[in-house]
Design an enzyme around this catalytic site. Structure first.
Site, mmCIF file in Angstrom:
data_model
loop_
_atom_site.group_PDB
_atom_site.id
_atom_site.type_symbol
_atom_site.label_atom_id
_atom_site.label_comp_id
_atom_site.label_asym_id
_atom_site.label_seq_id
_atom_site.Cartn_x
_atom_site.Cartn_y
_atom_site.Cartn_z
ATOM 1 C CG ASP A 120 -0.373 -0.062 2.528
ATOM 2 O OD1 ASP A 120 0.864 -0.169 2.615
ATOM 3 O OD2 ASP A 120 -1.113 -0.001 3.524
ATOM 4 C CE1 TYR A 122 7.689 3.717 0.823
ATOM 5 C CE2 TYR A 122 7.431 5.117 -1.106
ATOM 6 C CZ TYR A 122 8.076 4.085 -0.446
ATOM 7 O OH TYR A 122 9.116 3.432 -1.062
ATOM 8 C CG PHE A 133 8.647 -0.144 -3.960
ATOM 9 C CD1 PHE A 133 9.076 -0.556 -2.709
ATOM 10 C CD2 PHE A 133 7.902 -1.027 -4.726
ATOM 11 C CE1 PHE A 133 8.775 -1.833 -2.233
ATOM 12 C CE2 PHE A 133 7.590 -2.295 -4.267
ATOM 13 C CZ PHE A 133 8.031 -2.708 -3.019
ATOM 14 C CG HIS A 242 9.064 -6.252 1.044
ATOM 15 N ND1 HIS A 242 9.621 -5.081 1.524
ATOM 16 C CD2 HIS A 242 7.948 -5.894 0.354
ATOM 17 C CE1 HIS A 242 8.867 -4.061 1.134
ATOM 18 N NE2 HIS A 242 7.852 -4.515 0.423
#
Length: 280
Positions: A120, A122, A133, A242
Site C-alpha cells: 500500500d 507510503y 516504492f 521484500h
C-alpha cells in the site's frame, strides 16, 4: 454527520448559515415581515449550504479504461468509492486524490513490460504519489527503496541516485502498482480489505491475459499472493524476499531482478529497461 450553525444578528437582519458535510446543495429561504410600528421591512434570510467533499479521482482514460470498465459496475466498487470518498472528506489520506491512479495513467496497458507490486502507499506526508516504492523529488528515500537501489547497483552497476523518483521506470513500461491504492496518514495497511484488492487483482488478471512477454517482480509474501492469477507461459515471474530492512537478508540481496528482467525482455525481442535513475 457533522452540523455547525452560526448565527449573526445585525439590526433587523438575521442570518443563519449551516454546513453539513456530504452533500452538494444550497437552500435559501428569505422571509419578509413588516414592522407596523416602525414602518420598515425586516428580512430574515436563512441560507443553508449543504455540500459534499467529493474526491477527484481522475478517470483512467488510456487503454486501461476499456479493460477495467466492468469493475466500476460491481457492488464492491461502489462500496469502495463511497469509503474512499468519506475517508478523504474526514481524515488525511495518501496519496493526493489526483494521484490515486497514477500507475495506470503513467503506464498504459499496451506499454507494460514489467510489473512491480507493492503493498500500500507510503503513509507519511509528501511521500506517496501513486507509484509503488516511489517518492517525489526532495523527499527522503525510504529504507526499502534504499535497499532496492543497493541491489540495483550490485546487479547492474547502476549509480545510486540522490532521489527516489521512479517515474522514469514507469515511463518505460514498468507498472509500479500497489495492491491497495490509498492509506490513512500514519496507519500502514489501514485501507486494506476495503475493495482495492479486488480492483488491482482485476488488473493483474488483465495483464496475465496479454499475449506478449511481461515480467512480474513479486517482493515478499503479500505480493507473491498475486502469483495465483498468473498462469500465462509468455510471462516471467520473479519472486524474492521484500526489500524492507526487516526481510532484506532473507533472499532479496543477490536476487538480481533487474538483470533477469532485461535478459528475459531481450531474449523475447523487447527493448530492455534503462534502470538508472538520474540525480536531480
Amino acid at each position: 454527520m457533522l452540523l455547525s450553525i452560526s448565527l449573526y444578528q445585525f439590526s433587523d437582519i438575521v442570518s443563519i448559515s449551516c454546513d453539513i458535510a456530504s452533500y452538494n446543495l444550497k437552500l435559501e429561504l428569505v422571509y419578509f415581515t413588516l414592522h407596523p410600528a416602525r414602518d420598515k421591512i425586516t428580512v430574515f434570510r436563512i441560507i443553508i449550504f449543504v455540500y459534499k467533499r467529493s474526491i477527484n479521482m481522475p478517470a483512467i482514460t488510456n487503454d486501461w479504461a476499456e479493460y477495467l470498465k466492468p469493475e466500476y459496475k460491481k457492488p464492491y466498487y461502489k462500496k469502495l468509492f463511497d469509503f474512499v470518498g468519506q475517508a478523504y472528506a474526514t481524515e488525511t489520506v495518501y496519496p493526493p486524490a489526483d494521484d490515486i491512479f497514477n500507475a495506470f495513467h503513467t503506464t498504459p496497458l499496451s506499454h507494460v513490460k514489467c510489473v512491480i507490486i507493492g503493498q500500500d502507499p507510503y503513509h507519511e506526508p509528501g511521500q506517496a504519489h501513486g507509484l509503488s516504492f516511489s517518492v517525489k523529488p526532495g523527499v527522503t528515500i525510504p529504507p526499502s527503496l534504499v535497499n532496492i537501489y543497493q541491489e540495483l547497483h550490485d546487479d547492474l552497476g547502476c549509480k545510486i541516485p540522490n532521489n527516489g523518483y521512479l517515474e522514469k521506470w514507469a515511463d518505460q513500461g514498468v507498472l509500479m502498482l500497489n495492491a491497495v491504492l490509498t492509506v490513512q496518514a500514519h496507519r500502514a495497511g489501514s485501507h486494506q480489505g476495503k475493495g482495492w484488492e479486488h480492483f488491482t487483482d482485476a488488473a493483474i488478471r488483465i495483464l496475465n491475459e496479454q499475449d506478449r512477454p511481461i515480467v512480474f517482480i513479486l517482493w515478499g509474501a503479500y505480493a507473491q499472493k498475486k502469483a495465483a492469477f498468473l498462469n500465462n507461459p509468455h510471462h516471467l515471474i520473479l519472486k524474492s524476499a521484500h526489500p524492507s530492512p526487516l526481510s532484506v537478508y532473507r533472499g532479496f540481496w543477490g536476487s538480481k531482478p533487474f538483470s533477469k528482467t532485461n535478459d528475459f525482455l531481450v531474449a523475447n525481442g523487447v527493448e530492455p529497461i534503462d534502470w538508472q535513475i538520474e540525480d536531480i
